[in-house]
Design a protein around this motif. Structure first.
Motif, PDB file in Angstrom:
ATOM      1  N   LYS A   1       0.822  -1.220   0.000  1.00 13.14           N
ATOM      2  CA  LYS A   1       0.000   0.000   0.000  1.00 13.14           C
ATOM      3  C   LYS A   1       0.852   1.265   0.000  1.00 13.14           C
ATOM      4  O   LYS A   1       0.348   2.353   0.316  1.00 13.14           O
ATOM      5  N   ILE A   2       2.112   1.140  -0.342  1.00 13.34           N
ATOM      6  CA  ILE A   2       3.005   2.301  -0.320  1.00 13.34           C
ATOM      7  C   ILE A   2       2.487   3.442  -1.205  1.00 13.34           C
ATOM      8  O   ILE A   2       2.445   4.602  -0.803  1.00 13.34           O
ATOM      9  N   LYS A   3       2.036   3.088  -2.386  1.00 13.18           N
ATOM     10  CA  LYS A   3       1.575   4.120  -3.316  1.00 13.18           C
ATOM     11  C   LYS A   3       0.322   4.811  -2.762  1.00 13.18           C
ATOM     12  O   LYS A   3       0.204   6.035  -2.813  1.00 13.18           O
ATOM     13  N   ASP A   4      -0.591   4.008  -2.209  1.00  7.04           N
ATOM     14  CA  ASP A   4      -1.811   4.586  -1.653  1.00  7.04           C
ATOM     15  C   ASP A   4      -1.501   5.460  -0.442  1.00  7.04           C
ATOM     16  O   ASP A   4      -2.126   6.498  -0.231  1.00  7.04           O
ATOM     17  N   LEU A   5      -0.536   5.033   0.364  1.00  6.24           N
ATOM     18  CA  LEU A   5      -0.143   5.858   1.517  1.00  6.24           C
ATOM     19  C   LEU A   5       0.312   7.229   1.025  1.00  6.24           C
ATOM     20  O   LEU A   5      -0.043   8.256   1.606  1.00  6.24           O
ATOM     21  N   ASN A   6       1.097   7.246  -0.059  1.00  8.19           N
ATOM     22  CA  ASN A   6       1.506   8.534  -0.622  1.00  8.19           C
ATOM     23  C   ASN A   6       0.297   9.363  -1.027  1.00  8.19           C
ATOM     24  O   ASN A   6       0.254  10.563  -0.793  1.00  8.19           O
ATOM     25  N   ALA A   7      -0.696   8.721  -1.624  1.00 11.26           N
ATOM     26  CA  ALA A   7      -1.885   9.459  -2.060  1.00 11.26           C
ATOM     27  C   ALA A   7      -2.645  10.033  -0.865  1.00 11.26           C
ATOM     28  O   ALA A   7      -3.171  11.135  -0.928  1.00 11.26           O
ATOM     29  N   PHE A   8      -2.681   9.275   0.243  1.00 15.53           N
ATOM     30  CA  PHE A   8      -3.418   9.748   1.421  1.00 15.53           C
ATOM     31  C   PHE A   8      -2.827  11.029   1.996  1.00 15.53           C
ATOM     32  O   PHE A   8      -3.504  11.743   2.727  1.00 15.53           O
ATOM     33  N   LEU A   9      -1.560  11.313   1.665  1.00 15.28           N
ATOM     34  CA  LEU A   9      -0.948  12.561   2.147  1.00 15.28           C
ATOM     35  C   LEU A   9      -1.725  13.775   1.652  1.00 15.28           C
ATOM     36  O   LEU A   9      -1.755  14.810   2.302  1.00 15.28           O
ATOM     37  N   LEU A  10      -2.361  13.648   0.476  1.00  9.70           N
ATOM     38  CA  LEU A  10      -3.115  14.771  -0.080  1.00  9.70           C
ATOM     39  C   LEU A  10      -4.550  14.790   0.433  1.00  9.70           C
ATOM     40  O   LEU A  10      -5.324  15.672   0.081  1.00  9.70           O
ATOM     41  N   GLY A  11      -4.928  13.802   1.227  1.00  9.19           N
ATOM     42  CA  GLY A  11      -6.300  13.751   1.730  1.00  9.19           C
ATOM     43  C   GLY A  11      -7.142  12.802   0.917  1.00  9.19           C
ATOM     44  O   GLY A  11      -6.795  12.403  -0.192  1.00  9.19           O
TER      45      GLY A  11
ATOM     46  N   ASN B   1     -10.077  13.106  -0.641  1.00 12.04           N
ATOM     47  CA  ASN B   1     -10.647  13.509  -1.927  1.00 12.04           C
ATOM     48  C   ASN B   1      -9.651  13.362  -3.057  1.00 12.04           C
ATOM     49  O   ASN B   1      -9.959  12.819  -4.110  1.00 12.04           O
ATOM     50  N   TYR B   2      -8.449  13.887  -2.834  1.00 13.86           N
ATOM     51  CA  TYR B   2      -7.443  13.789  -3.879  1.00 13.86           C
ATOM     52  C   TYR B   2      -7.059  12.338  -4.122  1.00 13.86           C
ATOM     53  O   TYR B   2      -6.859  11.924  -5.265  1.00 13.86           O
ATOM     54  N   ALA B   3      -6.963  11.555  -3.045  1.00 11.79           N
ATOM     55  CA  ALA B   3      -6.626  10.143  -3.204  1.00 11.79           C
ATOM     56  C   ALA B   3      -7.639   9.485  -4.134  1.00 11.79           C
ATOM     57  O   ALA B   3      -7.280   8.783  -5.072  1.00 11.79           O
ATOM     58  N   ARG B   4      -8.906   9.766  -3.881  1.00 14.30           N
ATOM     59  CA  ARG B   4      -9.948   9.161  -4.701  1.00 14.30           C
ATOM     60  C   ARG B   4      -9.855   9.646  -6.148  1.00 14.30           C
ATOM     61  O   ARG B   4      -9.974   8.867  -7.081  1.00 14.30           O
ATOM     62  N   SER B   5      -9.613  10.940  -6.332  1.00 16.45           N
ATOM     63  CA  SER B   5      -9.585  11.446  -7.699  1.00 16.45           C
ATOM     64  C   SER B   5      -8.353  10.952  -8.446  1.00 16.45           C
ATOM     65  O   SER B   5      -8.270  11.058  -9.658  1.00 16.45           O
ATOM     66  N   LEU B   6      -7.374  10.414  -7.700  1.00 17.88           N
ATOM     67  CA  LEU B   6      -6.211   9.816  -8.359  1.00 17.88           C
ATOM     68  C   LEU B   6      -6.414   8.331  -8.608  1.00 17.88           C
ATOM     69  O   LEU B   6      -5.511   7.644  -9.080  1.00 17.88           O
ATOM     70  N   GLY B   7      -7.596   7.815  -8.253  1.00 22.78           N
ATOM     71  CA  GLY B   7      -7.911   6.426  -8.566  1.00 22.78           C
ATOM     72  C   GLY B   7      -7.704   5.453  -7.421  1.00 22.78           C
ATOM     73  O   GLY B   7      -7.653   4.251  -7.636  1.00 22.78           O
ATOM     74  N   VAL B   8      -7.579   5.953  -6.181  1.00 20.93           N
ATOM     75  CA  VAL B   8      -7.431   5.060  -5.032  1.00 20.93           C
ATOM     76  C   VAL B   8      -8.821   4.698  -4.502  1.00 20.93           C
ATOM     77  O   VAL B   8      -9.639   5.590  -4.273  1.00 20.93           O
ATOM     78  N   SER B   9      -9.076   3.404  -4.319  1.00 16.22           N
ATOM     79  CA  SER B   9     -10.333   3.026  -3.664  1.00 16.22           C
ATOM     80  C   SER B   9     -10.132   3.239  -2.174  1.00 16.22           C
ATOM     81  O   SER B   9      -9.556   2.400  -1.486  1.00 16.22           O
ATOM     82  N   VAL B  10     -10.587   4.399  -1.730  1.00 16.44           N
ATOM     83  CA  VAL B  10     -10.217   4.869  -0.401  1.00 16.44           C
ATOM     84  C   VAL B  10     -10.597   3.870   0.695  1.00 16.44           C
ATOM     85  O   VAL B  10      -9.779   3.549   1.560  1.00 16.44           O
ATOM     86  N   ILE B  11     -11.818   3.370   0.635  1.00 15.50           N
ATOM     87  CA  ILE B  11     -12.296   2.550   1.746  1.00 15.50           C
ATOM     88  C   ILE B  11     -11.519   1.239   1.864  1.00 15.50           C
ATOM     89  O   ILE B  11     -11.021   0.888   2.937  1.00 15.50           O
ATOM     90  N   SER B  12     -11.356   0.544   0.735  1.00 11.10           N
ATOM     91  CA  SER B  12     -10.669  -0.748   0.826  1.00 11.10           C
ATOM     92  C   SER B  12      -9.195  -0.549   1.140  1.00 11.10           C
ATOM     93  O   SER B  12      -8.600  -1.301   1.915  1.00 11.10           O
ATOM     94  N   SER B  13      -8.616   0.494   0.573  1.00 12.47           N
ATOM     95  CA  SER B  13      -7.210   0.755   0.813  1.00 12.47           C
ATOM     96  C   SER B  13      -6.960   1.079   2.295  1.00 12.47           C
ATOM     97  O   SER B  13      -6.026   0.579   2.911  1.00 12.47           O
TER      98      SER B  13
END
Lengths: 339, 348
Positions: free
Chosen positions: B223-233, B235-247
């Protein structure tokens, strides 16, 4: 940018709002029928609390809607996967990104997220896209600066560059010009206008900078408490929609000048005699201070504008001034400050 | 995503950290209430039973499992702290302050003392390491879900931290009630557990600890890549294609595995989880989890080995509770951090 697909956006009888856990859903906006073609920049306008952010969040796929449909490129976004959407719609929110140890380049590089491998490694291609996005928004010098140490305007540009790096045919921006100074506001609008026109992107943004939006955008989506409508800014002006934008009787839209003004009570009637640029600015000043310009009617006083000389006359009274400020100061004393 | 243009300097830093790590690991084997000569340590490690029978027992049955436990503890708590700080976008988050360790404690307390009324003491002592780990995982996951539930509704950083304190207090209250009703021998066992100890972990417990921590680390790595996305919050994580809930679920699973396991076997050990990620951010000057995840694992191991060496008071018979040592090391770092960035008022 290499994006080649063009996507139009259509909202069909769209009702947006929130589903509460108990009871009826809260409808924020209902039965919206808006559209945006590729290559268009659309401004969503409406006063605070009308649901602009909710609508944008809905189109970006962040929250479900209550009824109707949102179609991007003819396909309902409900049927799109989250990874597919990431390559079609990019979003810029009002959220302030403040992450320690993150450079502007790092921030913009997030745009490549949907295209990179599990480690997020950037290819040469990715780097080229990122650098060109940074160049386009004019923050090349800041690329290796920390995101904590840049101004609001620069951060907004970085966020827009991130959206450009995501290389999506649709970009949605929630109040991209809030908190910016006037020149930055104009530049951001201009930048987005170029993106829409040159790269055939569909750009939707919400804004409160109506005077700028009015001059820069291709289309307005207007929402008020009572109605919603869309059209060219000029259509909105002609049909008098803009006057209704504010549920406030003191603010009006000047259909001739193309700008908003605060409706004031007139202090006095004035007749202005003169011509040229001096005359025009004198009229503006008098208008600003709440004097009614009359042509036929009997004025309370008269102003003669000559080359760099302003002559006030009222009955037997007669005074000369060297500039508009002196004239206005004198009038303020004559007619009082109360509006 | 993140630059990674200074690959070279990262490698040199990892090399230095790695060397320090090996140095501390050896020191932890050498130092203790009796000082064992280096030669004896080596011969004990690589021979089945040498001339110094006692040394062999001390090294193989006490110091080596203890050093391994220290490494696993430091690595696991630091990684779970890093994950919490990223997901909650909160520099003060960590398994201890958010009440996740407390959740694990509750599981253990219920197991050790609560069930004693239903089950026989003999059953509890023989039912093995797995049940202990299971209840700790359940407890920590439960608290994590509560924290998540609240943090979706309340965005304010301080409120979430105060809730963590409240969770911890509630757990303490329940534990007190359990203590009041439990018999002396169980009570003593529980009290010693709460003091935190690396030394009580046996090889058979390590057989649970090691795979659980490795599983937690594995989940974090995927989940390293998703962790990086979560740094932006979110909303941004989701708009970058991260399935926030499962991740986020997988990340929480990892956190519960890591913090829960450690708490089950070593007791609640605080402040390592908050402090180590910050040390690594200062050392590596990056926000990229591809660098930070291995960095916190190594640094966490080093800090915990150091804490263990200090708590053994080399040359003396007495030992200090290891969680006191980690608190004394961690708290100054956290205070420094608060003073340094005066304003982190909200998650946004």
């Amino acid at each position: 940018m290499r994006q080649e697909n063009f996507f139009d956006i259509e909202l069909f009888d769209l009702s947006v709002g929130y589903k509460q856990q108990r009871g009826v859903p809260v409808e924020v906006l209902n039965r919206l029928n808006f559209s945006a073609a590729h290559g268009e920049m659309v401004a969503l306008i409406g006063s605070n609390g009308t649901g602009k952010s909710t609508l944008l969040r809905t189109i970006a796929g962040f929250q479900p809607w209550l009824a109707g449909d949102v179609r991007v490129g003819g396909k309902s976004i409900r049927s799109m996967g989250i990874k597919e959407m990431a390559q079609i719609i990019s979003f810029v929110s009002t959220e302030n990104i403040r992450v320690p140890n993150m450079t502007v380049f790092d921030l913009v590089a997030y745009g490549r997220f949907p295209y990179t491998n599990w480690m997020g490694s950037l290819t040469e291609d990715d780097r080229a896209v990122i650098n060109s996005a940074i160049g386009m928004v004019g923050i090349k010098k800041l690329a290796h600066r920390s995101v904590l140490h840049i101004s609001d305007g620069e951060r907004q540009r970085a966020m827009i560059a991130r959206a450009l790096a995501q290389d999506t045919p649709v970009i949605i921006l929630d109040e991209p010009t809030a908190y910016l100074d006037v020149s930055n506001k104009y530049e951001i609008f201009h930048l987005l206008q170029v993106m829409a026109a040159d790269r055939n992107k569909t750009i939707i943004l919400s804004t409160h900078d109506l005077n700028i939006a009015f001059r820069e955008v291709d289309k307005l989506w207007m929402i008020t408490e009572n109605f919603s409508s869309q059209g060219a800014p000029e259509d909105a002006a002609l049909k008098g929609w803009l006057d209704q934008l504010f549920q406030n009787e003191h603010i009006g839209f000047d259909t001739v000048e193309g700008g908003f003004f605060f409706k004031k009570k007139f202090r006095a009637k004035v007749k202005v005699i003169g011509d040229g640029v001096s005359m025009m600015w004198t009229l503006k000043a008098l208008n600003r201070k709440g004097y009614q310009i009359v042509i036929e009617a009997e004025p309370d006083f008269t102003v003669h504008v000559k080359d760099n000389l302003w002559e006030y006359s009222s009955g037997l009274d007669n005074k000369k001034f060297e500039n508009i400020y002196q004239l206005i100061s004198f009038l303020d004393k004559q007619f009082g400050y109360n509006l | 995503m993140i630059t990674r243009n200074n690959r070279g300097s990262y490698f040199s830093r990892f090399f230095i950290l790695g060397s320090v790590f090996i140095l501390f690991f050896i020191a932890d084997l050498l130092l203790g209430s009796i000082i064992i000569p280096a030669g004896q340590v080596v011969s004990s490690l690589f021979s089945s039973a040498g001339a110094g029978e006692t040394f062999h027992i001390i090294i193989m049955d006490f110091r080596l499992p203890k050093a391994l436990t220290a490494v696993l503890t430091g690595a696991a708590l630091s990684l779970s702290g890093l994950q919490m700080q990223t997901v909650f976008r909160n520099p003060l988050a960590g398994p201890y302050v958010l009440g996740i360790s407390a959740g694990a404690s509750l599981g253990v307390a219920l197991f050790v003392m609560g069930f004693s009324t239903i089950l026989s003491t003999a059953f509890i002592s023989t039912s093995g390491s797995w049940s202990m780990a299971l209840v700790a995982w359940a407890g920590s996951f439960l608290v994590l879900m509560l924290v998540l539930y609240v943090s979706v509704r309340v965005k304010d950083i301080m409120t979430i931290l105060i809730l963590g304190i409240l969770f911890t207090s509630a757990v303490t209250a329940i534990v007190s009630i359990l203590q009041y009703f439990s018999n002396e021998s169980l009570l003593k066992a529980f009290i010693i557990w709460t003091m935190g100890s690396l030394g009580s972990v046996t090889w058979s417990q390590l057989a649970v600890l090691i795979p659980a921590v490795i599983a937690g680390i594995f989940l974090a790595f995927i989940k390293i890549k998703d962790l990086n996305a979560f740094l932006l919050g979110e909303n941004y994580a989701r708009s970058l294609g991260v399935s926030v809930i499962s991740s986020r679920m997988i990340i929480f699973l990892s956190t519960s595995l890591l913090a829960g396991t450690i708490t089950a076997f070593c007791g609640p050990i605080g402040f390592i989880g908050i402090a180590v990620p910050h040390i690594c951010r200062v050392l590596f000057k990056t926000a990229d989890h591809l660098v930070l995840v291995p960095a916190v694992l190594l640094t966490g191991g080093i800090v915990m080995l150091f804490s263990d060496i200090v708590s053994q008071l080399p040359g003396y018979q007495a030992t200090l509770p290891v969680n006191s040592v980690t608190a004394l090391i961690g708290i100054p770092i956290i205070i420094w951090m608060i003073v340094k960035n005066k304003k982190f008022v909200s998650v946004q």
